[in-house]
Design a protein around this motif. Structure first.
Motif, PDB file in Angstrom:
ATOM      1  N   LEU A 113       0.400   5.981  12.460  1.00  0.00           N
ATOM      2  CA  LEU A 113       1.823   5.956  12.771  1.00  0.00           C
ATOM      3  C   LEU A 113       2.558   5.218  11.665  1.00  0.00           C
ATOM      4  O   LEU A 113       2.110   4.173  11.203  1.00  0.00           O
ATOM      5  CB  LEU A 113       2.071   5.248  14.123  1.00  0.00           C
ATOM      6  CG  LEU A 113       1.303   5.789  15.337  1.00  0.00           C
ATOM      7  CD1 LEU A 113       1.562   4.906  16.552  1.00  0.00           C
ATOM      8  CD2 LEU A 113       1.687   7.226  15.616  1.00  0.00           C
ATOM      9  N   GLY A 114       3.715   5.760  11.197  1.00  0.00           N
ATOM     10  CA  GLY A 114       4.498   5.088  10.163  1.00  0.00           C
ATOM     11  C   GLY A 114       4.362   5.767   8.822  1.00  0.00           C
ATOM     12  O   GLY A 114       4.134   6.979   8.715  1.00  0.00           O
ATOM     13  N   ASP A 115       4.523   4.958   7.761  1.00  0.00           N
ATOM     14  CA  ASP A 115       4.478   5.463   6.389  1.00  0.00           C
ATOM     15  C   ASP A 115       3.059   5.875   6.035  1.00  0.00           C
ATOM     16  O   ASP A 115       2.162   5.032   5.965  1.00  0.00           O
ATOM     17  CB  ASP A 115       4.958   4.384   5.411  1.00  0.00           C
ATOM     18  CG  ASP A 115       6.354   3.877   5.747  1.00  0.00           C
ATOM     19  OD1 ASP A 115       7.084   4.607   6.449  1.00  0.00           O
ATOM     20  OD2 ASP A 115       6.687   2.757   5.333  1.00  0.00           O
ATOM     21  N   LEU A 116       2.857   7.165   5.809  1.00  0.00           N
ATOM     22  CA  LEU A 116       1.516   7.658   5.516  1.00  0.00           C
ATOM     23  C   LEU A 116       1.497   8.340   4.158  1.00  0.00           C
ATOM     24  O   LEU A 116       2.019   9.448   4.000  1.00  0.00           O
ATOM     25  CB  LEU A 116       1.055   8.639   6.590  1.00  0.00           C
ATOM     26  CG  LEU A 116      -0.323   9.286   6.337  1.00  0.00           C
ATOM     27  CD1 LEU A 116      -1.425   8.227   6.380  1.00  0.00           C
ATOM     28  CD2 LEU A 116      -0.586  10.391   7.336  1.00  0.00           C
ATOM     29  N   PRO A 117       0.888   7.703   3.130  1.00  0.00           N
ATOM     30  CA  PRO A 117       0.680   8.415   1.874  1.00  0.00           C
ATOM     31  C   PRO A 117      -0.278   9.570   2.103  1.00  0.00           C
ATOM     32  O   PRO A 117      -1.209   9.469   2.908  1.00  0.00           O
ATOM     33  CB  PRO A 117       0.060   7.344   0.957  1.00  0.00           C
ATOM     34  CG  PRO A 117       0.367   6.036   1.606  1.00  0.00           C
ATOM     35  CD  PRO A 117       0.434   6.309   3.069  1.00  0.00           C
ATOM     36  N   PRO A 118      -0.098  10.691   1.433  1.00  0.00           N
ATOM     37  CA  PRO A 118      -0.972  11.850   1.675  1.00  0.00           C
ATOM     38  C   PRO A 118      -2.453  11.548   1.476  1.00  0.00           C
ATOM     39  O   PRO A 118      -3.298  12.080   2.203  1.00  0.00           O
ATOM     40  CB  PRO A 118      -0.459  12.889   0.673  1.00  0.00           C
ATOM     41  CG  PRO A 118       0.961  12.510   0.431  1.00  0.00           C
ATOM     42  CD  PRO A 118       0.995  11.024   0.501  1.00  0.00           C
ATOM     43  N   TYR A 119      -2.794  10.687   0.503  1.00  0.00           N
ATOM     44  CA  TYR A 119      -4.201  10.413   0.243  1.00  0.00           C
ATOM     45  C   TYR A 119      -4.844   9.560   1.355  1.00  0.00           C
ATOM     46  O   TYR A 119      -6.055   9.387   1.375  1.00  0.00           O
ATOM     47  CB  TYR A 119      -4.375   9.715  -1.109  1.00  0.00           C
ATOM     48  CG  TYR A 119      -3.545   8.459  -1.282  1.00  0.00           C
ATOM     49  CD1 TYR A 119      -3.950   7.240  -0.749  1.00  0.00           C
ATOM     50  CD2 TYR A 119      -2.351   8.492  -2.002  1.00  0.00           C
ATOM     51  CE1 TYR A 119      -3.195   6.098  -0.910  1.00  0.00           C
ATOM     52  CE2 TYR A 119      -1.581   7.360  -2.170  1.00  0.00           C
ATOM     53  CZ  TYR A 119      -2.011   6.158  -1.621  1.00  0.00           C
ATOM     54  OH  TYR A 119      -1.246   5.021  -1.784  1.00  0.00           O
ATOM     55  N   GLU A 120      -4.023   8.991   2.274  1.00  0.00           N
ATOM     56  CA  GLU A 120      -4.551   8.218   3.386  1.00  0.00           C
ATOM     57  C   GLU A 120      -4.711   9.049   4.658  1.00  0.00           C
ATOM     58  O   GLU A 120      -5.088   8.522   5.708  1.00  0.00           O
ATOM     59  CB  GLU A 120      -3.641   7.022   3.684  1.00  0.00           C
ATOM     60  CG  GLU A 120      -3.621   5.958   2.596  1.00  0.00           C
ATOM     61  CD  GLU A 120      -4.915   5.153   2.556  1.00  0.00           C
ATOM     62  OE1 GLU A 120      -5.806   5.419   3.380  1.00  0.00           O
ATOM     63  OE2 GLU A 120      -5.032   4.280   1.688  1.00  0.00           O
ATOM     64  N   ALA A 121      -4.429  10.357   4.601  1.00  0.00           N
ATOM     65  CA  ALA A 121      -4.620  11.217   5.773  1.00  0.00           C
ATOM     66  C   ALA A 121      -6.111  11.350   6.079  1.00  0.00           C
ATOM     67  O   ALA A 121      -6.979  11.078   5.243  1.00  0.00           O
ATOM     68  CB  ALA A 121      -3.994  12.590   5.520  1.00  0.00           C
ATOM     69  N   PHE A 122      -6.421  11.787   7.306  1.00  0.00           N
ATOM     70  CA  PHE A 122      -7.816  11.954   7.725  1.00  0.00           C
ATOM     71  C   PHE A 122      -8.341  13.297   7.223  1.00  0.00           C
ATOM     72  O   PHE A 122      -7.893  14.360   7.671  1.00  0.00           O
ATOM     73  CB  PHE A 122      -7.930  11.916   9.250  1.00  0.00           C
ATOM     74  CG  PHE A 122      -7.591  10.582   9.855  1.00  0.00           C
ATOM     75  CD1 PHE A 122      -8.486   9.528   9.800  1.00  0.00           C
ATOM     76  CD2 PHE A 122      -6.367  10.392  10.478  1.00  0.00           C
ATOM     77  CE1 PHE A 122      -8.170   8.305  10.361  1.00  0.00           C
ATOM     78  CE2 PHE A 122      -6.048   9.174  11.044  1.00  0.00           C
ATOM     79  CZ  PHE A 122      -6.952   8.118  10.986  1.00  0.00           C
TER      80      PHE A 122
ATOM     81  N   GLU B 133     -16.058  19.707   1.543  1.00  0.00           N
ATOM     82  CA  GLU B 133     -15.517  18.391   1.866  1.00  0.00           C
ATOM     83  C   GLU B 133     -14.013  18.490   2.059  1.00  0.00           C
ATOM     84  O   GLU B 133     -13.277  18.884   1.154  1.00  0.00           O
ATOM     85  CB  GLU B 133     -15.843  17.393   0.755  1.00  0.00           C
ATOM     86  CG  GLU B 133     -17.323  17.194   0.483  1.00  0.00           C
ATOM     87  CD  GLU B 133     -18.059  16.659   1.700  1.00  0.00           C
ATOM     88  OE1 GLU B 133     -17.490  15.814   2.414  1.00  0.00           O
ATOM     89  OE2 GLU B 133     -19.203  17.096   1.946  1.00  0.00           O
ATOM     90  N   GLY B 134     -13.539  18.152   3.267  1.00  0.00           N
ATOM     91  CA  GLY B 134     -12.117  18.268   3.588  1.00  0.00           C
ATOM     92  C   GLY B 134     -11.661  19.688   3.816  1.00  0.00           C
ATOM     93  O   GLY B 134     -10.451  19.946   3.854  1.00  0.00           O
ATOM     94  N   GLY B 135     -12.596  20.630   3.987  1.00  0.00           N
ATOM     95  CA  GLY B 135     -12.238  22.041   4.071  1.00  0.00           C
ATOM     96  C   GLY B 135     -11.613  22.459   5.392  1.00  0.00           C
ATOM     97  O   GLY B 135     -10.999  23.527   5.474  1.00  0.00           O
ATOM     98  N   VAL B 136     -11.727  21.685   6.460  1.00  0.00           N
ATOM     99  CA  VAL B 136     -11.114  22.051   7.737  1.00  0.00           C
ATOM    100  C   VAL B 136      -9.636  21.706   7.739  1.00  0.00           C
ATOM    101  O   VAL B 136      -8.796  22.477   8.219  1.00  0.00           O
ATOM    102  CB  VAL B 136     -11.832  21.347   8.901  1.00  0.00           C
ATOM    103  CG1 VAL B 136     -11.114  21.606  10.220  1.00  0.00           C
ATOM    104  CG2 VAL B 136     -13.277  21.831   8.985  1.00  0.00           C
ATOM    105  N   GLY B 137      -9.304  20.549   7.190  1.00  0.00           N
ATOM    106  CA  GLY B 137      -7.900  20.147   7.166  1.00  0.00           C
ATOM    107  C   GLY B 137      -7.761  18.663   6.926  1.00  0.00           C
ATOM    108  O   GLY B 137      -8.753  17.928   6.765  1.00  0.00           O
ATOM    109  N   SER B 138      -6.507  18.186   6.884  1.00  0.00           N
ATOM    110  CA  SER B 138      -6.180  16.771   6.751  1.00  0.00           C
ATOM    111  C   SER B 138      -4.891  16.526   7.513  1.00  0.00           C
ATOM    112  O   SER B 138      -3.933  17.297   7.389  1.00  0.00           O
ATOM    113  CB  SER B 138      -6.041  16.368   5.285  1.00  0.00           C
ATOM    114  OG  SER B 138      -5.071  17.177   4.627  1.00  0.00           O
ATOM    115  N   GLY B 139      -4.871  15.460   8.314  1.00  0.00           N
ATOM    116  CA  GLY B 139      -3.688  15.236   9.134  1.00  0.00           C
ATOM    117  C   GLY B 139      -3.526  13.778   9.502  1.00  0.00           C
ATOM    118  O   GLY B 139      -4.352  12.920   9.172  1.00  0.00           O
ATOM    119  N   ARG B 140      -2.436  13.531  10.234  1.00  0.00           N
ATOM    120  CA  ARG B 140      -2.183  12.179  10.728  1.00  0.00           C
ATOM    121  C   ARG B 140      -3.142  11.806  11.852  1.00  0.00           C
ATOM    122  O   ARG B 140      -3.417  10.636  12.067  1.00  0.00           O
ATOM    123  CB  ARG B 140      -0.745  12.063  11.241  1.00  0.00           C
ATOM    124  CG  ARG B 140       0.312  11.909  10.142  1.00  0.00           C
ATOM    125  CD  ARG B 140       1.691  11.811  10.750  1.00  0.00           C
ATOM    126  NE  ARG B 140       2.681  11.436   9.746  1.00  0.00           N
ATOM    127  CZ  ARG B 140       3.056  10.192   9.491  1.00  0.00           C
ATOM    128  NH1 ARG B 140       2.534   9.196  10.189  1.00  0.00           N
ATOM    129  NH2 ARG B 140       3.948   9.935   8.560  1.00  0.00           N
TER     130      ARG B 140
END
Length: 710
Positions: free
Chosen positions: A594-603, A616-623
């Motif tokens: 929650l809050g300020d999320l730089p893209p490289y800090e997404a899951f 690696e990371g092929g399904v997705g990346s999100g908050r």
């Protein structure tokens, strides 16, 4: 036969004398062996070889009161009219016969040789004579106790018995445990000998108390003796109850026992003896000679603070074993051994032991080099990148068990330099708090989120930077405190400050990725964050198949340009044993920002340690993210090898577009997916090596290689 011969050979004038001659002969034997002896309680202090370190001195004189000291202690040198009988449970017993003596002894005829043999020796050489018992009577008690005594007797009227058989019967009566004294009387009658067994029942137990047992709960004593108060004391039941209390000490590893008891005027008092630790001595040994070392490196208080056993505490074998494991787990010693010896001031009812710890120190510092695999180093590919590592470690800095580590890792993409100082027990506080201070500078790949889409392959016509790769450089410093919260839970608090820079593959700063999407939250090529985090970990030592972690990280905006966000993560691992060679392993992970999320800090979701079958990371990346996995493992006949079959699932819960620039949507990632497959796991010196093949939701196969359990 002697009786019949006497009657036939005697005249009418000698009829009475011949009639009583066999009885006279029997009474002479009884007088020789049993005069002035009787069954009764006697004193004897409890001792066993297992408790010889207590060193208590045994009693030197018999106690006139009824006591429960165990058989085996020497009595006074003064002759006592008691016959001691060893049995289990131990009873000390004797007999007395109130029979008038004075049988005439014939003087030797003059001129005839006399024998020097004693009457006892003559009796032993002669066969046992039997005497007709005309009547058997138990006196001194009535009701149930009289019935118990009668049932214990094997002597029956109108049968002939030897002296030893009568003595054995008296012992049987006493062995019932209901009587404090048993004595036989013989009375001559015209039909034979009337045997009268005189008994004195034990007193009624009016009160019960236990002294000297600081660890023995009152409830345990009451439960062991619950049937005794208000009833006649039974010695056998008493011995069983004492054995129950001794077993309570033994089962808990406590060096203690019921050493004595007294029973006087209906008051039963137990005397407990618990061995107390007197002193604890540390003896550091020389590895070469095995003799005490002159200058040990480790300071003594570093060892003693790990000991739960303290001077003045009751000696507990289980606690001592845990202390040995705690000292050994410091990693400072090759061997730890504990020996006990009797303390100089140890007493009979206050035993005391001294402990000696023999410690053999080991080498605690040195250089090391190694290698490993990085599943993220190759970005979109399934094959991991290689990493070489070099480190210097010292586990006993200044002799106080503080640890210093300097390490460097260099890989195809990843680079890391780190200095760490750890104090595993800050100031020896009672909560066992540890502190770790670290400074780290590393460079990792950001291609899990910002790499090239699989559909684009190696085509660079998109107009982005050469190669399209994104590197993240982090400079971080912080401190972490950790301590156990309970037997199953531990917690940690940390504070750190980090600065993250975004670069291309040549090390040049960039602010956008290959698809012109922003990489940082700020307008610059770097972000700064002051982080505070808390973590709670569940791990049950009695259930190693369950493990859980819950953490929260808060970015504090002390300056306007600094990041401000809250990250929450949870993980649960559970293993189910389905048989001796088969197990089911379940894993679940979830997170939210929650809050300020730089893209490289997404899951990032997907890959060797996430959803297999995807890059690696092929399904997705999100908050937000959710990942689950179920894996069946079966041991194979080949040692250190097992087969696996798994099913993975992961989803960003539709939060991919909420990330700045929607990196997952731009690259055509589905946002959710599953994978299934199988493989083998090999236990190697560097850890488990996983070789797996999986298919994803699109039925596309991928080979995965990984280290660890995933």
């Amino acid at each position: 036969l002697k009786y019949q011969d006497a009657r036939m050979s005697a005249g009418k004038d000698d009829f009475g004398r011949a009639l009583f001659r066999p009885l006279e002969f029997l009474l002479q034997r009884i007088v020789v062996e049993l005069t002035h002896t009787r069954h009764g309680w006697a004193s004897g202090l409890r001792h066993s070889d297992s408790c010889r370190v207590w060193g208590g001195r045994r009693s030197s004189s018999a106690d006139r009161k009824s006591t429960g000291r165990r058989v085996g202690s020497p009595q006074s040198n003064t002759p006592q009219p008691r016959l001691y009988v060893r049995s289990n449970p131990p009873f000390l017993a004797a007999m007395s016969l109130s029979i008038p003596t004075g049988a005439p002894s014939a003087a030797p005829s003059a001129g005839k040789p006399t024998s020097d043999a004693t009457p006892q020796a003559k009796l032993k050489s002669e066969p046992e004579d039997r005497i007709l018992i005309s009547e058997v009577e138990v006196v001194g008690c009535d009701g149930e106790l009289q019935k118990i005594a009668q049932e214990a007797l094997t002597t029956r009227p109108n049968f002939a018995y030897t002296l030893e058989e009568v003595k054995a019967d008296v012992r049987r009566v006493f062995a019932t445990g209901w009587f404090s004294e048993v004595s036989p009387d013989a009375e001559d009658t015209r039909d034979g000998v009337k045997l009268r067994i005189r008994v004195r029942p034990n007193e009624e137990v009016r009160s019960l108390s236990a002294v000297g047992g600081s660890l023995l709960p009152t409830s345990v004593v009451q439960q062991a003796f619950e049937d005794m108060p208000g009833r006649t004391l039974n010695l056998r039941s008493l011995q069983k109850a004492i054995a129950t209390l001794d077993a309570w000490y033994h089962d808990r590893g406590i060096m203690g026992m019921v050493s004595d008891y007294t029973f006087d005027q209906g008051q039963l008092q137990l005397q407990c003896a618990e061995a107390v630790v007197g002193s604890i001595t540390l003896r550091f040994l020389d590895p070469k000679t095995g003799q005490p070392a002159d200058r040990p490196r480790t300071r003594p208080h570093i060892v003693t603070r790990h000991l739960a056993t303290k001077p003045g505490a009751v000696y507990n074998l289980r606690t001592v074993r845990r202390d040995i494991n705690a000292v050994y787990s410091t990693g400072l010693f090759e061997d730890v051994n504990v020996s006990t010896r009797e303390a100089d001031d140890s007493k009979e009812f206050a035993p005391k032991v001294d402990l000696v710890l023999d410690l053999l120190e080991r080498r605690t510092g040195g250089l090391s080099a190694g290698g490993g695999l990085s599943a993220t180093a190759a970005g979109e590919g399934a094959w991991p990148g290689l990493i070489g590592s070099f480190s210097y470690n010292e586990r006993n800095l200044f002799g106080i068990n503080q640890r210093l580590s300097v390490s460097a890792e260099i890989g195809q993409v990843d680079k890391l330099f780190r200095i760490t100082h750890t104090d595993p027990w800050v100031n020896s506080d009672p909560h066992r708090t540890s502190r770790t201070i670290h400074i780290m500078n590393n460079r990792t790949s950001g291609n899990l989120i910002h790499g090239r889409a699989e559909a684009d392959g190696d085509d660079s016509t998109a107009g982005g930077p050469s190669g399209g790769g994104v590197l993240l450089g982090r400079l971080q410093g912080g401190v972490e405190w950790q301590r156990p919260l309970s037997e199953r839970w531990s917690g940690s608090l940390s504070a750190s400050c980090q600065r993250t820079r975004c670069m291309d593959e040549r090390g040049l700063p960039i602010t956008h990725d290959l698809y012109h999407a922003p990489i940082t939250f700020s307008a610059n090529n770097n972000d700064t964050a002051l982080l505070a985090s808390a973590t709670a970990t569940f791990s049950d030592p009695r259930d190693v198949d369950t493990h859980a972690v819950l953490s929260m990280e808060q970015a504090l905006p002390l300056r306007r340009e600094w990041l401000h966000y809250t990250r929450i993560k949870a993980r649960l691992d559970k293993a189910l044993r389905l048989g001796p060679y088969l197990g089911l392993y379940l894993r679940g992970r979830a997170g939210a920002v929650l809050g300020d999320l730089p893209p490289y800090e997404a899951f990032p979701i997907g890959g060797t340690n996430s959803v297999r079958g995807y890059a690696e990371g092929g399904v997705g990346s999100g908050r937000h993210s959710v990942e689950t996995s179920a894996e069946m493992r079966a041991l194979l006949p080949v040692k250190q090898l097992c087969a696996t079959a798994f099913f993975d699932f992961g989803s960003d819960l539709g939060s991919g577009p909420a990330v700045i620039g929607d990196p997952a949507g731009v690259r055509g990632k589905p946002g959710y997916g599953y994978g299934f497959g199988g493989g083998v796991r090999v236990d190697s010196p560097v850890g488990p090596v996983r070789l797996e093949y999986a298919w994803n939701a699109n039925r596309e196969g991928r080979f995965h290689v990984g280290l660890g359990y995933g």
